[in-house]
Design a protein around this motif. Structure first.
Motif, short mmCIF file in Angstrom:
data_model
loop_
_atom_site.label_atom_id
_atom_site.label_comp_id
_atom_site.label_asym_id
_atom_site.label_seq_id
_atom_site.Cartn_x
_atom_site.Cartn_y
_atom_site.Cartn_z
N THR A 144 8.84 5.07 2.87
CA THR A 144 7.95 5.34 3.51
C THR A 144 6.58 3.96 3.61
N THR A 145 7.30 2.70 2.48
CA THR A 145 6.00 2.09 2.48
C THR A 145 6.41 1.10 3.12
N MET A 146 7.79 0.60 4.00
CA MET A 146 8.02 -0.21 4.52
C MET A 146 7.28 -0.69 5.61
N ASN A 147 6.90 0.67 6.45
CA ASN A 147 5.25 0.80 7.33
C ASN A 147 4.98 -0.71 7.13
N ALA A 148 4.20 0.15 5.50
CA ALA A 148 3.36 -1.05 5.11
C ALA A 148 3.39 -2.33 4.94
N MET A 149 4.97 -2.66 4.66
CA MET A 149 4.96 -3.76 5.05
C MET A 149 4.97 -4.63 6.01
N LYS A 150 5.73 -3.96 6.84
CA LYS A 150 5.53 -4.41 8.20
C LYS A 150 4.06 -4.88 8.33
N GLU A 151 3.17 -3.94 8.26
CA GLU A 151 1.88 -4.25 8.45
C GLU A 151 1.01 -5.60 7.77
N THR A 152 1.39 -5.44 6.65
CA THR A 152 1.35 -6.99 5.38
C THR A 152 1.51 -7.90 6.14
N VAL A 153 2.64 -7.99 6.52
CA VAL A 153 3.62 -9.20 7.16
C VAL A 153 2.97 -9.67 8.33
N GLU A 154 2.36 -8.55 9.32
CA GLU A 154 1.79 -9.20 10.33
C GLU A 154 0.55 -9.54 10.10
N LEU A 155 -0.41 -8.89 8.78
CA LEU A 155 -1.58 -9.32 8.70
C LEU A 155 -1.41 -10.27 8.50
N LEU A 164 -1.14 -8.51 -7.92
CA LEU A 164 -2.09 -8.01 -7.95
C LEU A 164 -1.61 -6.64 -7.86
N GLY A 165 -0.70 -6.08 -8.80
CA GLY A 165 -0.05 -5.17 -9.28
C GLY A 165 0.46 -4.27 -7.45
N VAL A 166 0.29 -2.80 -8.10
CA VAL A 166 0.39 -1.59 -7.14
C VAL A 166 -0.41 -1.32 -5.85
N ASP A 167 0.68 -1.09 -4.28
CA ASP A 167 -0.52 0.15 -3.78
C ASP A 167 -1.61 -1.30 -2.99
N VAL A 168 -0.99 -2.41 -3.69
CA VAL A 168 -2.13 -2.94 -2.76
C VAL A 168 -2.40 -3.06 -0.82
N CYS A 195 6.01 -9.78 -0.82
CA CYS A 195 5.16 -8.54 -1.27
C CYS A 195 6.72 -8.13 -1.18
N SER A 196 6.73 -6.87 -2.64
CA SER A 196 7.64 -5.41 -3.48
C SER A 196 7.30 -4.51 -2.64
N ALA A 197 8.19 -3.39 -1.79
CA ALA A 197 8.36 -1.98 -0.95
C ALA A 197 9.51 -1.78 -1.91
N LEU A 198 10.08 -0.08 -2.41
CA LEU A 198 10.48 0.96 -2.90
C LEU A 198 11.15 1.75 -1.95
N LEU A 199 9.91 2.19 -1.43
CA LEU A 199 10.30 3.42 -0.53
C LEU A 199 10.55 3.24 1.03
N ALA A 229 0.72 -1.22 -0.34
CA ALA A 229 -0.22 0.14 0.01
C ALA A 229 0.87 0.87 0.33
N GLY A 230 0.59 2.34 -0.77
CA GLY A 230 1.14 3.39 -1.05
C GLY A 230 2.05 3.76 -1.89
N ASP A 231 2.59 2.75 -2.15
CA ASP A 231 3.53 2.15 -3.08
C ASP A 231 3.77 1.86 -4.78
N LEU A 232 3.48 2.97 -5.43
CA LEU A 232 3.75 2.94 -6.96
C LEU A 232 4.66 1.84 -7.63
N HIS A 233 5.60 1.72 -7.01
CA HIS A 233 7.04 1.38 -7.94
C HIS A 233 7.04 -0.33 -8.55
N ASP A 234 6.91 -0.80 -9.85
CA ASP A 234 6.29 -1.70 -10.01
C ASP A 234 7.35 -2.27 -11.05
N ILE A 235 8.37 -1.84 -11.58
CA ILE A 235 9.57 -3.15 -12.70
C ILE A 235 9.93 -4.08 -11.51
N GLY A 236 10.86 -4.35 -10.58
CA GLY A 236 10.90 -5.73 -9.81
C GLY A 236 10.44 -6.01 -9.50
#
Ligand code: B12
Length: 211
Positions: free
Chosen positions: A152-163, A122-126, A146-150, A97-104
């Motif tokens: 600032t979106t590492m926290n969204a990754m953390k929350e995703t993995v926690e869920l 699932l695309g970006v900003d998931v 899960c991918s994150a490039l910012l 979530a919050g991250d629009l980078h998708d090349i990687g």
């Protein structure tokens, strides 16, 4: 090699229309497809990132470089991918979530496919709940990436993995994380099963985890 340098320059300059021809030329000249990807395109994006950081270029220039890289990757795809899709199992992948980078993320998906996985992208900003819903719709999934490039979106990754870690199906899946700001230490801290640095090593690790 001259062919690869040409690809590099065109990606940095964001010449999306010309990059395809340059990739084809480099392939015809006998350049290794993986080298064209790594030294021609990924390295070019690093330079683009550095120029952005220095204030030499801005978001629009980053976007055209990204478009150029996408065009180049399309042409490289048949030369990089090889496996029979689906045989190794199902993988769900998305940029958090919050991250629009998708090349990687797209490269990771491509390498997973070429290693025999069926990839549900699932695309970006998931949003984190979407990863759970995707699993519920595909309960034979073996791996969630899960991918994150910012930073600032590492926290969204953390929350995703926690869920995912709190879900009833956690024992049936492995969770992999990656992206430029992610490290093994961060993956350990948030409770992911694995982290790798690039798309090729992700596919390798995925095979081990899904075996
Ligand atoms: C292209 C680009 C963009 C494009 C993205 C287009 C697209 N469709 O992806 C656009 C213009 C949209 C963009 C926007 C922004 N960007 Co930008 N962007 C980049 C750039 C130049 C390249 C990224 C890239 O594609 N790299 C090439 C790919 C192949 O590498 P990768 O993504 O790292 O993936 C590899 C590995 O990380 C790994 N991997 C990736 N995912 C996964 C997942 C798993 C599970 C695993 C195991 C491995 C793995 O495998 C991949 C292949 O080997 C980077 C600079 C850089 N060097 O990374 C900045 C960069 C990431 N962006 C940055 C910034 C600041 C932004 C913006 C905030 C700018 C702004 N002011 O608006 C916005 C944010 C938008 C948003 N909400 O997401 C910063 C981030 C700084 C930070 N520390 O957080 C960077 C680092 C530039 C910089 N040096 O300042 N950006």
């Amino acid at each position: 090699m001259a062919g690869i340098q040409e690809v590099y320059d065109l990606v940095v300059k964001g010449k999306a229309k010309k990059v395809g021809a340059a990739v084809t030329e480099a392939l015809e000249a006998g350049c290794d497809p993986t080298e064209i990807l790594n030294k021609g395109m990924i390295a070019a994006m690093d330079e683009v990132g550095a120029k952005f950081k220095n204030g030499e270029i801005f978001v629009p220039e980053m976007l055209v470089a990204a478009k150029a890289m996408k065009n180049g990757v399309e042409l490289l795809k048949p030369h990089l991918a090889s496996g029979v899709a689906g045989a190794a199992g199902k993988v769900i992948i998305g940029t958090v979530a919050g991250d629009l980078h998708d090349i990687g993320k797209n490269l990771v998906a491509m390498m997973l496919e070429s290693s025999g996985f069926e990839v549900i992208d699932l695309g970006v900003d998931v949003p984190k709940e979407k990863f759970v819903e995707a699993y519920e719709a595909n309960p034979d999934t073996k791996l969630i990436c899960c991918s994150a490039l910012l930073t600032t979106t590492m926290n969204a990754m953390k929350e995703t993995v926690e869920l995912l870690n709190a879900s009833s199906f956690r024992g049936n899946i492995k969770v992999m994380v990656g992206g430029a700001p992610i490290s093994q230490a961060f993956a350990d801290e948030i409770g992911a099963d694995a982290y790798t640095e690039d798309a090729a090593s992700c596919a390798q690790k995925a095979k081990e985890l899904a075996a």
